[in-house]
Scaffold this active site. Structure first.
Site, mmCIF file in Angstrom:
data_model
loop_
_atom_site.group_PDB
_atom_site.id
_atom_site.type_symbol
_atom_site.label_atom_id
_atom_site.label_comp_id
_atom_site.label_asym_id
_atom_site.label_seq_id
_atom_site.Cartn_x
_atom_site.Cartn_y
_atom_site.Cartn_z
ATOM 1 N N TYR A 73 80.834 52.590 -41.672
ATOM 2 C CA TYR A 73 81.518 53.438 -42.664
ATOM 3 C C TYR A 73 82.999 53.105 -42.757
ATOM 4 C CZ TYR A 73 82.729 57.574 -45.364
ATOM 5 O OH TYR A 73 83.171 58.402 -46.355
ATOM 6 N N PHE A 125 90.934 46.906 -72.619
ATOM 7 C CA PHE A 125 89.519 46.921 -73.007
ATOM 8 C C PHE A 125 89.063 48.369 -73.160
ATOM 9 C CE2 PHE A 125 84.876 46.123 -72.383
ATOM 10 C CZ PHE A 125 84.712 45.411 -73.542
ATOM 11 N N ASP A 126 87.800 48.563 -73.579
ATOM 12 C CA ASP A 126 87.356 49.913 -73.958
ATOM 13 C C ASP A 126 87.418 50.937 -72.828
ATOM 14 O OD1 ASP A 126 85.112 48.887 -72.654
ATOM 15 O OD2 ASP A 126 83.756 49.082 -74.357
ATOM 16 N N ASP A 216 95.057 43.324 -65.467
ATOM 17 C CA ASP A 216 93.616 43.567 -65.460
ATOM 18 C C ASP A 216 93.004 42.187 -65.310
ATOM 19 O OD1 ASP A 216 90.963 43.724 -66.045
ATOM 20 O OD2 ASP A 216 91.176 45.235 -67.612
ATOM 21 N N ALA A 218 90.013 40.860 -64.502
ATOM 22 C CA ALA A 218 88.565 40.603 -64.500
ATOM 23 C C ALA A 218 88.252 39.130 -64.754
ATOM 24 C CB ALA A 218 87.888 41.481 -65.552
ATOM 25 N N LYS A 259 82.833 40.135 -63.185
ATOM 26 C CA LYS A 259 83.093 39.030 -64.110
ATOM 27 C C LYS A 259 83.393 37.761 -63.294
ATOM 28 C CE LYS A 259 83.714 42.667 -67.037
ATOM 29 N NZ LYS A 259 83.643 44.075 -66.629
ATOM 30 N N HIS A 454 80.890 54.058 -78.957
ATOM 31 C CA HIS A 454 79.924 52.967 -79.147
ATOM 32 C C HIS A 454 78.837 52.923 -78.083
ATOM 33 C CE1 HIS A 454 83.166 51.743 -76.614
ATOM 34 N NE2 HIS A 454 82.643 50.574 -76.316
HETATM 35 N N1 F0G Z 1 88.651 45.351 -67.821
HETATM 36 C C1 F0G Z 1 88.140 44.426 -68.632
HETATM 37 C C2 F0G Z 1 89.021 43.398 -69.266
HETATM 38 C C3 F0G Z 1 86.761 44.439 -68.895
HETATM 39 O O1 F0G Z 1 86.255 43.524 -69.706
HETATM 40 C C4 F0G Z 1 85.950 45.425 -68.277
HETATM 41 C C5 F0G Z 1 84.521 45.472 -68.512
HETATM 42 C C6 F0G Z 1 86.546 46.342 -67.423
HETATM 43 C C7 F0G Z 1 87.897 46.275 -67.220
HETATM 44 C C8 F0G Z 1 85.746 47.401 -66.722
HETATM 45 O O2 F0G Z 1 84.993 46.848 -65.693
HETATM 46 O O3 F0G Z 1 82.595 47.153 -66.322
HETATM 47 O O4 F0G Z 1 83.262 46.659 -63.983
HETATM 48 O O5 F0G Z 1 83.720 48.850 -64.962
HETATM 49 N N2 F0G Z 1 83.987 44.825 -69.388
HETATM 50 C C9 F0G Z 1 82.588 44.667 -69.644
HETATM 51 C C10 F0G Z 1 82.386 43.860 -70.882
HETATM 52 C C11 F0G Z 1 81.707 45.815 -69.450
HETATM 53 O O6 F0G Z 1 81.251 43.848 -71.377
HETATM 54 O O7 F0G Z 1 83.313 43.199 -71.324
HETATM 55 P P1 F0G Z 1 83.579 47.421 -65.214
#
Ligand code: F0G
Length: 464
Positions: A73, A125-126, A216, A218, A259, A454
């Site tokens: 843990y 991103f969204d 960010d 990713a 990613k 969406h």
């Molecule tokens: N930041 C970016 C640039 C992303 O593309 C995503 C997720 C996230 C943060 C959030 O990460 O999914 O691990 O919680 N993008 C996906 C996409 C879902 O389809 O582009 P997460």
């Protein structure tokens, strides 16, 4: 012109059978899913390009590493394996595991931002926007104008416009700006990279005003590869060196490890100072788990540690980016309009140019999703008005986003170049019959939460 194909730098050890659903099965699936791509079942899809997130294939080294998972843990060996990989690949002293990217956003914005704050970005991103809204703050897009011109060729369309950034800081005042953030690569704007020169400039502006800069991250390794290919001053550097230089610009990163870091689940927050680390930890414990596992199993941490090192393998990354470009080149030959140049993880088709007769408020990007699924049982995703429209606070009027894109995200190490040819052919077939697509979409249901429409919308086609 299609460049020479770059063959896959791996061979297939285990296969995952997929079938092609027939046309009547596709129609039923669309109805059952309310014409929303998130409503489809995987069994009804031949090639699934909904996202490159968590959908890649792990290497044999990652699978082997799972067996080393220490599930303690607190203080698990697997946490220290991750910490060591983060230090080696990214240079950060502190890492906080989280269950995925949006969890890192919850921790970061929930800790650092409050109602009324502004967060300057190239573009969020969204889910990132969603988390900023969730604390009552707002993102401020500071990306260069070129990002909004899909056909325009530009090596670093993800760059921040330093003038827009300084203007935002001066307009809102640095006390209302808890942090500046840059998405690498810029997913919402077509998977476009940010140059090292630009990151350094943003970093110096952030320092000038005493505001922390977060990336960010990713898709940080894809971004580093574009820098290597396109930025003169970095030509002689290795991918690993460029990535480190990018990280050196930032005070911290949020990262969806699903990613570039090549795992099916995981995320992490990294930072440089003990002070920042301790500031962030309480919210991790509330929402994720103890500081040394953050919602992940020990085995996930081990696979992530290996994935971080694999993502800077030059051969792997050269193939990855070439595969996306190959799909782009094939589409280009067929006249299909998309964001140029091809992105690092995806091709973003310009739905406004593909279906100019469908008004943006009737969601042409999502109509395209439906038609491409109908044609080839291929799933991509609309990233346009349905995902990004907002309402004017005073008038309630719909504010449509500048871009109306349909994304084909390429899963890492999963599909072959032959799959790309099938995808291109199916889309070119839709393009040839585009004038006969005479419907738009209306929303019958959407959740009452800003920024998340969406994912859960129920859509209905209506004739034009
Ligand atoms: N930041 C970016 C640039 C992303 O593309 C995503 C997720 C996230 C943060 C959030 O990460 O999914 O691990 O919680 N993008 C996906 C996409 C879902 O389809 O582009 P997460």
């Amino acid at each position: 012109m299609v460049d020479r194909i770059m063959p896959e730098p791996f061979r297939i050890k285990m296969v995952e059978p997929v079938t092609v659903p027939d046309r009547s099965q596709r129609e039923k699936a669309l109805e059952a899913g309310y014409f929303n791509m998130f409503g489809l079942r995987s069994a009804d899809i031949y090639i699934d390009l909904l996202t490159d997130s968590g959908t890649g294939a792990m290497s044999k080294y990652q699978w082997a590493a799972l067996m080393k998972g220490d599930e303690a843990y607190a203080g698990a060996d697997s946490f220290y394996a991750l910490k060591e990989a983060v230090k080696e690949v990214l240079g950060f002293d502190y890492v906080i595991p989280c269950h995925q990217g949006r969890a890192t956003e919850n921790v970061l914005f929930g800790t650092m931002a409050k109602a009324g704050d502004k967060i300057p970005f190239n573009m969020p991103f969204d889910t990132t926007r969603g988390h900023i809204f969730n604390v009552g703050a707002e993102p401020v897009d500071c990306v260069i104008d070129e990002a909004y011109q899909p056909e325009l060729q530009h090596p670093f369309k993800g760059n921040v416009d330093p003038k827009k950034l300084e203007e935002a800081i001066l307009t809102y005042g640095k006390d209302r700006i808890p942090l500046i953030m840059v998405t690498v690569t810029n997913n919402s704007g077509g998977g476009q990279p940010v140059s090292l020169e630009n990151l350094r400039e943003v970093s110096s502006i952030a320092r000038k005003y005493g505001i922390p800069l977060f990336l960010d991250a990713a898709r940080m390794a894809e971004n580093a590869y574009f820098i290597k290919m396109r930025e003169e001053a970095c030509k002689g550097m290795t991918l690993a060196e460029i990535l480190k230089a990018m990280m050196d610009c930032a005070d911290g990163i949020t990262c969806s490890a699903k990613k570039d870091p090549l795992v099916n689940i995981g995320g992490m927050l990294c930072c440089r100072t003990e002070e920042m680390y301790h500031r962030l930890l309480p919210r991790v414990i509330l929402f994720e788990g103890f500081a040394t596992y953050g919602g992940l199993a020990g085995r996930d941490l081990e696979a992530l540690a290996v994935g971080l090192r694999e993502m800077v393998d030059e051969q792997y990354m050269a193939h990855r980016v070439a595969q996306v470009k190959y799909l782009g080149d094939l589409l280009d030959e067929g006249g299909v309009p998309f964001v140029k140049p091809a992105g690092g993880h995806a091709i973003f088709i310009d739905a406004k140019a593909f279906l100019p007769h469908i008004p943006q408020k009737m969601y042409p990007a999502d109509v395209l999703s439906i038609e491409i699924y109908r044609e080839g049982a291929i799933r991509g995703i609309g990233l346009g008005a349905l995902a990004f429209a907002t309402e004017d606070e005073n008038t309630g009027e719909l504010i449509l986003p500048k871009l109306e894109l349909y994304r084909l995200a390429i899963n890492r190490r999963t599909y072959t170049n032959c799959h790309m040819e099938y995808v291109a052919q199916s889309i070119i077939d839709v393009f040839r019959r585009r004038d006969s697509i005479r419907y738009g979409l209306v929303v019958d249901y959407a959740p009452p939460v800003k920024g998340l429409h969406h994912f859960l919308a129920r859509l209905r086609p209506v004739q034009l």
